[in-house]
Design an enzyme around this catalytic site. Structure first.
Site, PDB file in Angstrom:
ATOM      1  N   GLU A 148      77.503  56.226  12.489  1.00  0.00           N
ATOM      2  CA  GLU A 148      78.394  57.343  12.163  1.00  0.00           C
ATOM      3  C   GLU A 148      79.797  56.789  12.307  1.00  0.00           C
ATOM      4  OE1 GLU A 148      78.824  60.396  15.033  1.00  0.00           O
ATOM      5  OE2 GLU A 148      79.353  61.891  13.552  1.00  0.00           O
TER       6      GLU A 148
HETATM    7  P1  NAD Z   1      85.287  51.352  18.283  1.00  0.00           P
HETATM    8  O1  NAD Z   1      84.437  51.006  17.128  1.00  0.00           O
HETATM    9  O2  NAD Z   1      86.359  50.422  18.683  1.00  0.00           O
HETATM   10  O3  NAD Z   1      84.396  51.545  19.590  1.00  0.00           O
HETATM   11  C1  NAD Z   1      83.282  52.414  19.615  1.00  0.00           C
HETATM   12  C2  NAD Z   1      82.295  51.894  20.626  1.00  0.00           C
HETATM   13  O4  NAD Z   1      81.775  50.648  20.165  1.00  0.00           O
HETATM   14  C3  NAD Z   1      82.901  51.622  22.008  1.00  0.00           C
HETATM   15  O5  NAD Z   1      81.974  52.007  23.004  1.00  0.00           O
HETATM   16  C4  NAD Z   1      83.094  50.111  21.995  1.00  0.00           C
HETATM   17  O6  NAD Z   1      83.108  49.539  23.285  1.00  0.00           O
HETATM   18  C5  NAD Z   1      81.877  49.674  21.209  1.00  0.00           C
HETATM   19  N1  NAD Z   1      81.971  48.348  20.594  1.00  0.00           N
HETATM   20  C6  NAD Z   1      83.075  47.681  20.185  1.00  0.00           C
HETATM   21  N2  NAD Z   1      82.732  46.483  19.666  1.00  0.00           N
HETATM   22  C7  NAD Z   1      81.375  46.397  19.723  1.00  0.00           C
HETATM   23  C8  NAD Z   1      80.424  45.421  19.320  1.00  0.00           C
HETATM   24  N3  NAD Z   1      80.791  44.273  18.742  1.00  0.00           N
HETATM   25  N4  NAD Z   1      79.125  45.675  19.518  1.00  0.00           N
HETATM   26  C9  NAD Z   1      78.716  46.834  20.077  1.00  0.00           C
HETATM   27  N5  NAD Z   1      79.570  47.794  20.499  1.00  0.00           N
HETATM   28  C10 NAD Z   1      80.890  47.585  20.312  1.00  0.00           C
HETATM   29  O7  NAD Z   1      85.832  52.787  18.016  1.00  0.00           O
HETATM   30  P2  NAD Z   1      86.748  53.704  18.948  1.00  0.00           P
HETATM   31  O8  NAD Z   1      88.140  53.308  18.729  1.00  0.00           O
HETATM   32  O9  NAD Z   1      86.254  53.806  20.357  1.00  0.00           O
HETATM   33  O10 NAD Z   1      86.390  55.098  18.323  1.00  0.00           O
HETATM   34  C11 NAD Z   1      87.148  55.680  17.388  1.00  0.00           C
HETATM   35  C12 NAD Z   1      86.525  55.552  16.019  1.00  0.00           C
HETATM   36  O11 NAD Z   1      85.335  56.293  15.961  1.00  0.00           O
HETATM   37  C13 NAD Z   1      87.452  56.114  14.961  1.00  0.00           C
HETATM   38  O12 NAD Z   1      87.470  55.237  13.864  1.00  0.00           O
HETATM   39  C14 NAD Z   1      86.803  57.441  14.607  1.00  0.00           C
HETATM   40  O13 NAD Z   1      87.110  57.844  13.283  1.00  0.00           O
HETATM   41  C15 NAD Z   1      85.347  57.102  14.807  1.00  0.00           C
HETATM   42  N6  NAD Z   1      84.529  58.288  15.046  1.00  0.00           N
HETATM   43  C16 NAD Z   1      83.838  58.804  13.993  1.00  0.00           C
HETATM   44  C17 NAD Z   1      83.114  59.958  14.157  1.00  0.00           C
HETATM   45  C18 NAD Z   1      82.361  60.552  13.026  1.00  0.00           C
HETATM   46  O14 NAD Z   1      81.996  61.709  13.126  1.00  0.00           O
HETATM   47  N7  NAD Z   1      82.071  59.816  11.975  1.00  0.00           N
HETATM   48  C19 NAD Z   1      83.076  60.577  15.389  1.00  0.00           C
HETATM   49  C20 NAD Z   1      83.771  60.025  16.425  1.00  0.00           C
HETATM   50  C21 NAD Z   1      84.498  58.860  16.241  1.00  0.00           C
END
Ligand code: NAD
Length: 291
Positions: free
Chosen positions: A272
């Site tokens: 997502e």
């Molecule tokens: P992010 O992708 O940086 O991090 C999300 C999670 O992934 C964190 O727990 C992070 O530690 C982990 N992560 C990072 N690198 C990883 C890897 N290589 N392997 C596994 N896990 C890893 O995102 P963020 O900044 O925390 O979240 C915000 C983003 O999420 C925004 O882009 C937002 O639009 C999106 N989001 C989307 C929805 C939706 O409904 N589609 C909902 C909530 C958030």
């Protein structure tokens, strides 16, 4: 109302002051990694807690705990009605501790306490009770199969839905409790076990809610929480050979990395991903009144 304006419950302060470990085998345990992550209150800029920054060995410990719980059938082997009762009790405990969870969420995430109460806790409760009810409604199909041999023969096939095993949940920072429980509850309803990784900036509510799961009767090892960076902890979790399914919410860039790892291992994956919503910041003091 921000965190600075909320009268903190004593239990919230006690939780913040703990030396948090990882939630493995039904209890908080010290991480092997000695690295710590600081949790900041975005409303005040103050450090409010620290959590473990799990390394690959810590993640392996959590996944193996979930794997042992799954193969022992301590959860998957219960009847659907037994799992439903425990999950409904879990929802009741989240409701009873709702103000504590809402305050923790506002402190670590920075959102208003009203949003924490209504969305993080209120919507989570609706979701928990809805998915608890699904436990008793998982069913397969009976199929009338047409195989023309031997002439006149009739066959029936049937499908049965089985839990896949260990689920890895990766959660972003914007709705830590609600999005976390979007992943935890379906996994538990289906009879899977889960290792969930909150964002490094907002790890507190999932650590607390894991304790409530155990209090409700979810067996040890079925619900584990690892806290840490995406680069090491997240990557170790999504690539672990005993993880059968990955459920990720977050940025598109990270989602692409996870999709590549999942494709390599043929792991089931749900992504997502981030949108492209513009953020418009208005400073009303600089706006000229319309004549
Ligand atoms: P992010 O992708 O940086 O991090 C999300 C999670 O992934 C964190 O727990 C992070 O530690 C982990 N992560 C990072 N690198 C990883 C890897 N290589 N392997 C596994 N896990 C890893 O995102 P963020 O900044 O925390 O979240 C915000 C983003 O999420 C925004 O882009 C937002 O639009 C999106 N989001 C989307 C929805 C939706 O409904 N589609 C909902 C909530 C958030």
């Amino acid at each position: 109302m921000s965190s600075a304006q909320v009268a903190l419950l004593p239990s919230v302060q006690q939780f913040l002051d703990r030396q948090h470990g990882l939630f493995i085998d039904g209890a908080q345990q010290a991480a092997q990694s000695e690295k710590r992550l600081t949790v900041w209150d975005p409303a005040t800029g103050k450090a409010i807690a620290t959590t473990a920054d799990a390394n690959t060995a810590d993640v392996d410990r959590a996944v193996m705990s979930a794997w042992r719980a799954f193969v022992s059938r301590s959860w998957a082997g219960r009847t659907p009605a037994e799992r439903e009762r425990i999950l409904l009790r879990f929802a009741d405990l989240v409701e009873q501790n709702g103000e504590e969870l809402a305050q923790l969420e506002t402190l670590e995430q920075g959102k208003s306490i009203n949003i924490s109460r209504a969305f993080e806790v209120g919507c989570t409760l609706n979701w928990m009770r809805y998915t608890a009810g699904l436990t008793t409604k998982i069913s397969g199909r009976t199929l009338d199969v047409s195989i023309p041999f031997p002439p006149g023969a009739r066959y029936q096939a049937w499908t049965k839905k089985e839990p896949v095993g260990v689920v890895a949940g990766i959660v972003p920072w914007n709705f830590p409790l609600m999005i976390g429980m979007w992943k935890v509850m379906p996994a538990l309803a289906a009879g899977c076990s889960i290792v969930i990784k909150p964002s490094e900036t907002t790890p507190l509510t999932l650590l607390r809610v894991a304790e409530l799961a155990i209090e409700a009767g979810v067996p040890e090892g079925v619900f584990n929480v690892v806290t840490g960076s995406g680069a090491e902890c997240g990557a170790a979790l999504t690539s672990h050979p005993h993880v059968a399914k990955v459920s990720f919410t977050g940025s598109t860039a990270t989602g692409k990395q996870i999709a590549r790892v999942a494709a390599d291992r043929l792991t089931r994956v749900t992504l997502e991903l981030g949108g492209k919503n513009p953020a418009i910041v208005l400073n009303y003091r600089r706006c000229k009144p319309i004549a």
